[in-house]
Write an enzyme that holds these catalytic residues in place. Structure first.
Site, short mmCIF file in Angstrom:
data_model
loop_
_atom_site.label_atom_id
_atom_site.label_comp_id
_atom_site.label_asym_id
_atom_site.label_seq_id
_atom_site.Cartn_x
_atom_site.Cartn_y
_atom_site.Cartn_z
N HIS A 139 3.43 1.14 -0.01
CA HIS A 139 3.15 0.31 1.16
C HIS A 139 4.44 -0.22 1.75
CE1 HIS A 139 1.24 -2.71 3.73
NE2 HIS A 139 0.17 -1.94 3.60
N HIS A 140 4.47 -0.27 3.08
CA HIS A 140 5.67 -0.71 3.78
C HIS A 140 5.99 -2.17 3.47
CE1 HIS A 140 8.82 0.33 6.44
NE2 HIS A 140 8.14 1.17 7.18
#
Lengths: 466, 466
Positions: A139-140
């Site tokens: 996930h960013h």
């Protein structure tokens, strides 16, 4: 154990919705070691899965409740279930690269569950030539692209004989090379640049504070005629609302060919990469009868090492240049020279900016995926840019993981509303990989762009006389 | 082309969120025909994918905009992309049923995109014994479980020599067997029962109308001491909030064994199925030190053919009985006899209900998945029931699809907040399949329940003396 999410991480979490998952991906291709036995893949999978001690980065999950006063915090997942994260997959016959891309497209389309640590790792078998693939999804809000690439580099080794190399998520001694990379990745989105920006602009740590501050920043940049943000991009099919499904395609070209074009024309490696993208996008949009009359504008993140350090923002700062791709020009050489000039202009503009402006640009560069969403840029009559093209340098020499030779590494990025296509390039050893990630519906037949990239490198070689 | 969504379909669409996708699934196992060539699976996949003319049920997608005055309507997907819906997958080695369940668990965990028709079909290769599998995913707003089963039955054939059988989504002549099943499936959620309920209770077609009317209905049932809804279930680990990931496991037992137990004890086939579930759940919860002191209550949907027809609600009506499973009793025979009595009580209660009450029950039976969400039942101190166990009869004879023998068919259902485990049984030929679908986190080691089901059928045989 609860640590508040920093504003960038929070931004990625809040900007995410069903149509726009905010994770980055990496696909690596490996050749099995010469001594690989019959159960090599299964054994590799099991040894990765059987990791006992997990690094904190891979154990934390976002959490909010009355107890945290409604704030999002990172907590350790006390029911960590490695079978959920470490997965074994296979390709249907005939097991071509096409089937691999299809699987990666599907895997990249699904959202990570916030009840758990925000990552997945897939070991993929079934390529007909016996190669194996690994697809990693992060996930960013957990890491940015550069930190992810550094983490990857810290995990592989240039020694083909090294064995017993632990999984990327295994906990390491803090002073080891990998321990440091894990630590850096964990703090990368906290980002010195953003922290500085926060202080400079007085952004509060809550989500509501981000858009306002960034709107101010962006407005300031847009008003500045010399700003690298001051270009206006034409409206294209790429700048529409996107759907939930993705298409991914990737290919390598020899760095040597790209370098030779640059040398013969007095342009940089990155200029030639952008020119390949320009020509390919011109052909692609022409075929769809969707080429705009004026040039496409690419947002190109660039490193700001020296300047950023000068501005006290640490060494990881990234700024963005808005580059005219010259897709309205017929001649490949004209396009390349325009890109070269546009990049120089942009770099000069960056050089003339105040430390505050650079900090703001760094923030823009770090959060391209959440900016348009937060700013409502998808509703602008004309988009600020047409697509993001980034070029992240990777390992310069051949790398191995437990004796398996890494043959290529390909990035999967984050299409968003208003930016349906993202091109990310990774250099590795003597290759340059182009990874295309797009909305499957908004960017039809995305895989054709690979053919056009190949046509374009040949066209550039011809005009450059190499 | 725009048709408004009926209230049930709308309910499923609105109740859906990231943690609770509202689709049902079906897994079928097939043996390749004796004359299958080397490219059988690939050819089968391509012939399915190359369907040109698609039935309306498989072309429609939900849509709302200012033009529809904010109402959800069904529209035809004008960019229909069959590659998105028809997918080819493979299992990693060793290709056991375990790997198949793992893949189905993952496929069942991901949400269908509402920009597209709400279905997916996966052809799965790589089982080590050469069998092939098909996993189909259909949104609950599109069809209910029974209509889905009928659609399946209409697609297969009892003739092993029949070839050139089209894909389930191929458009058929409206008067053909399959054309009728598609038509019926398309109108199944519109549901005569629900339409009647709508008229009787004056439910408006908008979403806001549903919860209110159903709360009234449920309250009325709960106030009625003789009602089949009047039981109170203990609070268990199954009645918690769920997470986004699923675990699926399934197995068949010979119908003959189940019938023999029923015959020896004077109970029905369905009673024995419920007793198997009861014993298995008792063992499962005991092992986790989570067995409540009072009996688990199962919600068991039952057909209401005669009564429903009498009440003018058509032949598809389904009611629900709340059944005491007797998980507090030590003896398997005591549990079976309690279930038998509890089922009789429930059926008698249904028989004594007014047509209006039956209509209400039918609605409750049709929408178990959306009820607790809409009613906020997850916050009740005690759940209304602990799990849903349904038993949907399937084909009685061996079926074929283009010469491939169907070896088994296994349903995947919809866990929801407050109901983390769902058991759905399908009879087929001489087998009874038990399909378990649960939240991967809330129902740990779900696959162990299969072992306990097997233990329980043996225990029942012993006490029944067969």
């Amino acid at each position: 154990m609860a640590t508040p999410l920093d504003p960038t991480a929070l931004g990625f979490l809040l900007a995410e919705n069903r149509r726009m998952p905010m994770h980055v991906g990496g696909l690596q291709l490996y050749r099995k070691p010469p001594d690989a036995g019959r159960n090599y893949v299964r054994d590799l999978f099991e040894s990765m899965r059987d990791t006992i001690d997990i690094a904190p980065l891979f154990l934390k999950r976002p959490y909010r409740s009355i107890k945290t006063a409604g704030q999002w915090v990172w907590v350790e997942d006390d029911q960590f279930d490695i079978d959920h994260h470490v997965r074994h997959s296979a390709l249907p016959k005939p097991g071509r690269v096409r089937e691999l891309f299809e699987l990666c497209s599907r895997l990249h389309s699904t959202r990570l569950a916030t009840e758990r640590p925000l990552w997945e790792w897939h070991l993929i078998e079934g390529l007909r030539d016996g190669r194996i693939a690994m697809y990693t999804k992060l996930h960013h809000s957990l890491v940015d692209g550069i930190a992810a690439m550094r983490l990857l580099q810290s995990i592989v080794s240039s020694d083909p004989d090294e064995r017993d190399m632990p999984a990327p998520w295994a906990k390491r001694p803090p002073r080891s090379k990998i321990g440091k990379a894990q630590e850096a990745a964990e703090h990368a989105t906290a980002g010195e640049a953003l922290s500085a920006l926060k202080t400079a602009l007085g952004i509060s740590a809550d989500a509501a504070g981000i858009p306002k501050a960034l709107v101010q920043t962006l407005n300031r940049s847009l008003r500045n005629e010399t700003s690298t943000l001051a270009l206006f991009a034409p409206n294209t099919i790429l700048n529409r609302e996107i759907t939930a499904s993705r298409r991914f395609a990737a290919q390598d070209w020899p760095l040597e060919r790209i370098r030779a074009i640059g040398k013969a024309t007095g342009t940089t490696l990155n200029d030639v990469v952008l020119a390949m993208c320009s020509g390919a996008m011109r052909t692609y949009l022409s075929e769809l009868d969707a080429l705009p009359e004026t040039s496409l504008i690419a947002m190109v993140p660039v490193g700001l090492h020296a300047k950023a350090r000068h501005a006290g923002t640490g060494g990881n700062a990234v700024g963005s240049i808005m580059v005219k791709l010259g897709t309205d020009l017929e001649d490949p050489l004209d396009r390349l020279l325009l890109i070269h000039a546009s990049m120089l202009d942009g770099k000069q503009a960056l050089a003339q900016m105040t430390p505050l402006q650079i900090q703001a640009m760094s923030a823009v560069g770090q959060v391209p995926a959440i900016l348009p969403t937060l700013l409502g840029m998808t509703n602008m009559v004309r988009p600020a840019y047409n697509l993001v093209i980034s070029n992240v340098p990777g390992p310069r020499t051949t790398q191995y993981f437990n004796g398996a030779e890494m043959l290529g590494t390909y990035p999967l990025s984050v299409p968003i509303d208003g930016n349906a296509l993202n091109i990310t390039c990774n250099s590795y050893a003597e290759q340059m990989a182009f990874g295309l990630t797009g909305c499957r519906r908004t960017v039809p037949h995305l895989q054709r762009i690979l053919t056009y990239l190949d046509d374009e490198i040949s066209a550039l070689e011809k005009v450059a006389g190499v």
